[in-house]
Design an enzyme around this catalytic site. Structure first.
Site, PDB file in Angstrom:
ATOM      1  N   CYS A  88       0.818  -1.223   0.000  1.00 49.52           N
ATOM      2  CA  CYS A  88       0.000   0.000   0.000  1.00 49.52           C
ATOM      3  C   CYS A  88       0.848   1.268   0.000  1.00 49.52           C
ATOM      4  CB  CYS A  88      -0.926   0.018   1.208  1.00 49.52           C
ATOM      5  SG  CYS A  88      -1.919  -1.464   1.398  1.00 49.52           S
ATOM      6  N   CYS A 219     -14.040   0.118   7.008  1.00 43.79           N
ATOM      7  CA  CYS A 219     -12.924  -0.445   6.246  1.00 43.79           C
ATOM      8  C   CYS A 219     -12.837   0.170   4.857  1.00 43.79           C
ATOM      9  CB  CYS A 219     -13.106  -1.951   6.093  1.00 43.79           C
ATOM     10  SG  CYS A 219     -13.209  -2.856   7.648  1.00 43.79           S
ATOM     11  N   ILE A 222     -12.633  -2.064  -1.972  1.00 42.91           N
ATOM     12  CA  ILE A 222     -11.810  -2.540  -3.085  1.00 42.91           C
ATOM     13  C   ILE A 222     -12.101  -1.664  -4.300  1.00 42.91           C
ATOM     14  CG2 ILE A 222     -11.471  -4.458  -4.697  1.00 42.91           C
ATOM     15  CD1 ILE A 222     -12.129  -6.310  -2.292  1.00 42.91           C
ATOM     16  N   HIS A 337      -9.184   2.937  -2.089  1.00 41.13           N
ATOM     17  CA  HIS A 337      -7.843   2.423  -1.799  1.00 41.13           C
ATOM     18  C   HIS A 337      -7.361   1.434  -2.864  1.00 41.13           C
ATOM     19  CE1 HIS A 337      -4.340   1.107   0.270  1.00 41.13           C
ATOM     20  NE2 HIS A 337      -4.853   0.038   0.850  1.00 41.13           N
TER      21      HIS A 337
END
Length: 394
Positions: A88, A219, A222, A337
């Site tokens: 990441c 969270c 995707i 992300h």
């Protein structure tokens, strides 16, 4: 005031979203062209490139020379191209290398690209396989992680971290939910964000539980996307009206528990390089892959004392209009992300704020911004940690 002889002059990114039909070349080209236009840079001026990509090899089959594949089809040739993978933290690591290339005299104008594809239509198992590639395979086996069943290495990492924090300090589920609600409100002002619809505390708290007090809406989602910036040697920049200075670009790795944490140690190095203190930071983008990580970042970056992060949340000081706005882009939770594109997306948010070009999410009197970007897991801590500090005081 800048600590390097490099300035960031151009930035561009795609919207972070699910783009199952788009290729790495398509996403990368969009971000690069936007950065060139933003910085008024001709392609022929670029004399080096760093391209970050971490996980899309599992998705696309392109396991090597991603940078050359994207740049050659755009007409770039002959220049050195370096492909970077630090999970990441890939593109923020690439950014640090680009700065070093300019400082060393190896280049005058450097392109940095972060590009990622994680979405597979009707087949999430490949996405989970890719994401689990950011941890030691032996650790996965020992932890019983099975990508085919949708389990991720973080589900083995966070129970211990959450329990350790909760045993030492107060940790309310509502505090974590408030972080998610805040970040979604910020994302609603960001046209590049993946998710922009408002969230309520009830929405977040009633979502499916992932681990401990963490629910799915706490969270990062995707997604796919690309982000790019262009750095120039200071003496190559005639018009500095929109150029941004680099105070620090520090990269580190994990540490044993008795030594501290990767984020705390790397942040101290970055503050020293920038010759500032945490109190000088006007706003920050932090790695909220889960909202608990944002809470930890407040403390490990030195914005508050250990155990006091919840006070920042409850007071509203980390929201727009507060004393230290955090994740004005929407953060990983809502901006999105796409792994290797995230670090540069954070840096681009710093740039827009420091240029005064963030629109309705503009931080007043922004002078110094910090980005904290974490990647992967190795042994007992974050595998890669990048802290970038930028300023408009040049």
């Amino acid at each position: 005031m800048t600590s390097s002889n490099a300035l960031v002059v151009g930035a561009g990114m795609t919207r972070f979203s699910k783009h199952p039909e788009r290729s790495l070349k398509s996403l990368g080209a969009e971000a690069i062209n936007a950065a060139l236009a933003d910085g008024n840079v001709e392609p022929g001026e670029i004399d080096m490139a760093f391209v970050a990509n971490s996980m899309s090899g599992t998705i696309t089959g392109q396991t090597a020379v991603v940078g050359q594949t994207i740049l050659r089809q755009m007409g770039f040739s002959a220049i050195p191209v370096f492909n970077i993978d630090n999970a990441c933290a890939s593109s923020s690591s690439a950014f640090a290398l680009a700065m070093q290339a300019i400082q060393s005299g190896a280049a005058k104008t450097v392109l940095v690209l972060g590009v990622e594809k994680l979405v597979v239509k009707d087949d999430k198992s490949r996405t989970y396989l890719a994401l689990n590639g950011a941890a030691d395979p032996e650790f996965l086996v020992e932890s019983g992680i099975d990508p085919s069943k949708g389990s991720l290495f973080v589900s083995a990492v966070y129970p211990e971290r959450l329990e350790r924090y909760a045993s030492a300090y107060e940790l309310k589920q509502e505090t974590l939910a408030r972080i998610s609600v805040k970040n979604r409100a910020h994302a609603g002002l960001n046209p590049k964000a993946q998710y922009t619809d408002p969230l309520s505390l009830e929405d977040v708290l009633s979502a499916r539980q992932v681990v401990g007090p963490v629910t799915t809406l706490m969270c990062a989602p995707i997604g796919d996307g690309a982000s790019a910036v262009i750095l120039k040697r200071t003496d190559q920049v005639d018009d500095r009206s929109r150029a941004i200075g680099i105070l620090a670009a520090q990269v580190g790795t994990g540490m044993s528990p008795d030594q501290g944490t990767a984020i705390g140690y790397t942040a101290k190095q970055a503050y020293a390089a920038a010759e500032i203190t945490p109190g000088d930071v006007d706003f920050a983008e932090v790695h909220d892959s889960i909202s608990f990580n944002e809470l930890l970042a407040y403390e490990e970056l030195g914005l508050v004392e250990p155990g006091q992060g919840h006070l920042l949340v409850e007071s509203g000081e980390t929201a727009l209009g507060g004393s230290t706005p955090i994740n004005t882009s929407g953060g990983l939770e809502s901006r999105g992300h796409p792994v290797a594109a995230t670090g540069l997306a954070q840096i681009i948010e710093l740039m827009e704020q420091l240029r005064g070009e963030a629109g309705k999410r503009q931080v007043e009197n922004a002078r110094i911004g910090l980005a904290e970007n974490a990647g992967g897991f190795a042994k007992d801590d974050t595998a890669a940690m990048a802290i970038t500090i930028l300023t408009n005081r040049i």
